[in-house]
Design a protein around this motif. Structure first.
Motif, PDB file in Angstrom:
ATOM      1  N   ASN A   1      -2.714 -12.134 -32.304  1.00 28.55           N
ATOM      2  CA  ASN A   1      -2.190 -11.733 -30.997  1.00 28.55           C
ATOM      3  C   ASN A   1      -2.061 -10.218 -30.843  1.00 28.55           C
ATOM      4  O   ASN A   1      -1.969  -9.723 -29.730  1.00 28.55           O
ATOM      5  N   ILE A   2      -1.993  -9.498 -31.969  1.00 28.57           N
ATOM      6  CA  ILE A   2      -1.919  -8.037 -31.940  1.00 28.57           C
ATOM      7  C   ILE A   2      -2.999  -7.485 -32.863  1.00 28.57           C
ATOM      8  O   ILE A   2      -3.609  -8.233 -33.635  1.00 28.57           O
TER       9      ILE A   2
ATOM     10  N   LEU B   1       8.147  -6.711 -27.268  1.00 28.12           N
ATOM     11  CA  LEU B   1       6.898  -7.462 -27.355  1.00 28.12           C
ATOM     12  C   LEU B   1       7.103  -8.615 -28.329  1.00 28.12           C
ATOM     13  O   LEU B   1       7.574  -8.406 -29.448  1.00 28.12           O
TER      14      LEU B   1
ATOM     15  N   GLU C   1      -0.344  -5.757 -37.346  1.00 26.74           N
ATOM     16  CA  GLU C   1       0.094  -7.041 -37.897  1.00 26.74           C
ATOM     17  C   GLU C   1       0.249  -6.942 -39.413  1.00 26.74           C
ATOM     18  O   GLU C   1       1.257  -7.396 -39.978  1.00 26.74           O
TER      19      GLU C   1
ATOM     20  N   HIS D   1       0.207 -18.927 -29.437  1.00 30.52           N
ATOM     21  CA  HIS D   1       0.928 -17.790 -28.873  1.00 30.52           C
ATOM     22  C   HIS D   1       2.393 -18.161 -28.652  1.00 30.52           C
ATOM     23  O   HIS D   1       2.763 -19.332 -28.678  1.00 30.52           O
TER      24      HIS D   1
ATOM     25  N   CYS E   1       9.562 -10.267 -32.571  1.00 21.09           N
ATOM     26  CA  CYS E   1       9.814  -9.408 -31.418  1.00 21.09           C
ATOM     27  C   CYS E   1       9.986  -7.983 -31.917  1.00 21.09           C
ATOM     28  O   CYS E   1      10.744  -7.739 -32.873  1.00 21.09           O
TER      29      CYS E   1
ATOM     30  N   HIS F   1       2.852 -14.178 -35.419  1.00 28.04           N
ATOM     31  CA  HIS F   1       2.268 -13.487 -36.568  1.00 28.04           C
ATOM     32  C   HIS F   1       1.193 -14.361 -37.227  1.00 28.04           C
ATOM     33  O   HIS F   1       1.411 -15.528 -37.501  1.00 28.04           O
TER      34      HIS F   1
ATOM     35  N   TYR G   1       5.187 -11.771 -30.372  1.00 23.43           N
ATOM     36  CA  TYR G   1       3.865 -12.260 -30.766  1.00 23.43           C
ATOM     37  C   TYR G   1       4.000 -13.276 -31.889  1.00 23.43           C
ATOM     38  O   TYR G   1       5.024 -13.341 -32.572  1.00 23.43           O
TER      39      TYR G   1
END
Length: 160
Positions: free
Chosen positions: A40-41, A32, A46, A151, A10, A36, A34
């Motif tokens: 997702n980003i 946010l 990342e 996710h 987060c 890792h 995600y």
């Protein structure tokens, strides 16, 4: 716990362009979350977060290649207005889902001239250098369900 493959992370962030204009921010809202390593980003962010832990703050500059990519002129096309069946008023800024040779994609109307409509399939941030100001607020191991879905799930599990 350090951020690593399959961590749920987060972050609070503020995203700006090179001119300092704020593009997006989690300020005043929820951080946010995600997974890792699951894509997702964007890759540049990342990669910069790997090995960080709760409380770490960082500023990250990301070139387009590690963000949303360079702008691809081949993703800009003129299409006849009749391709937009059922849409009477087509205006600049409208978005549509279209089929391409690479599968479904979102396109944005950038020009309307008579019977021709110009659409752009590039991401809005393609070609833009990104600057993130980030604070890591939580890191935990992902659940089996999160790993199998690829996710993060919220409190009480994910509702598909």
């Amino acid at each position: 716990m350090q951020i690593s493959q399959n961590s749920v992370v987060c972050i609070h962030y503020t995203l700006t362009d090179d001119a300092g204009e704020v593009i997006d921010s989690s300020s005043g809202g929820e951080p946010l979350a995600y997974l890792h390593g699951a894509g997702n980003i964007i890759p540049g962010l990342e990669n910069a977060l790997a090995g960080k832990q709760v409380g770490d703050k960082l500023k990250v500059h990301i070139d387009p290649a590690q963000g949303y990519g360079e702008r691809n002129p081949e993703l800009i096309q003129d299409v006849p207005r009749r391709a937009f069946q059922g849409v009477d008023n087509i205006a600049v800024g409208m978005t549509f889902h279209a089929q391409s040779s690479q599968g479904p994609m979102q396109v944005t109307v950038t020009r309307v001239a008579g019977d021709m409509v110009t659409v752009d399939g590039n991401h809005a941030l393609a070609g833009v250098a990104l600057n993130f100001d980030v604070e890591v607020t939580d890191v935990r191991a992902a659940s089996e369900e999160e790993l199998s879905h690829g996710h993060v799930h919220g409190p009480g599990g994910h509702h598909h």
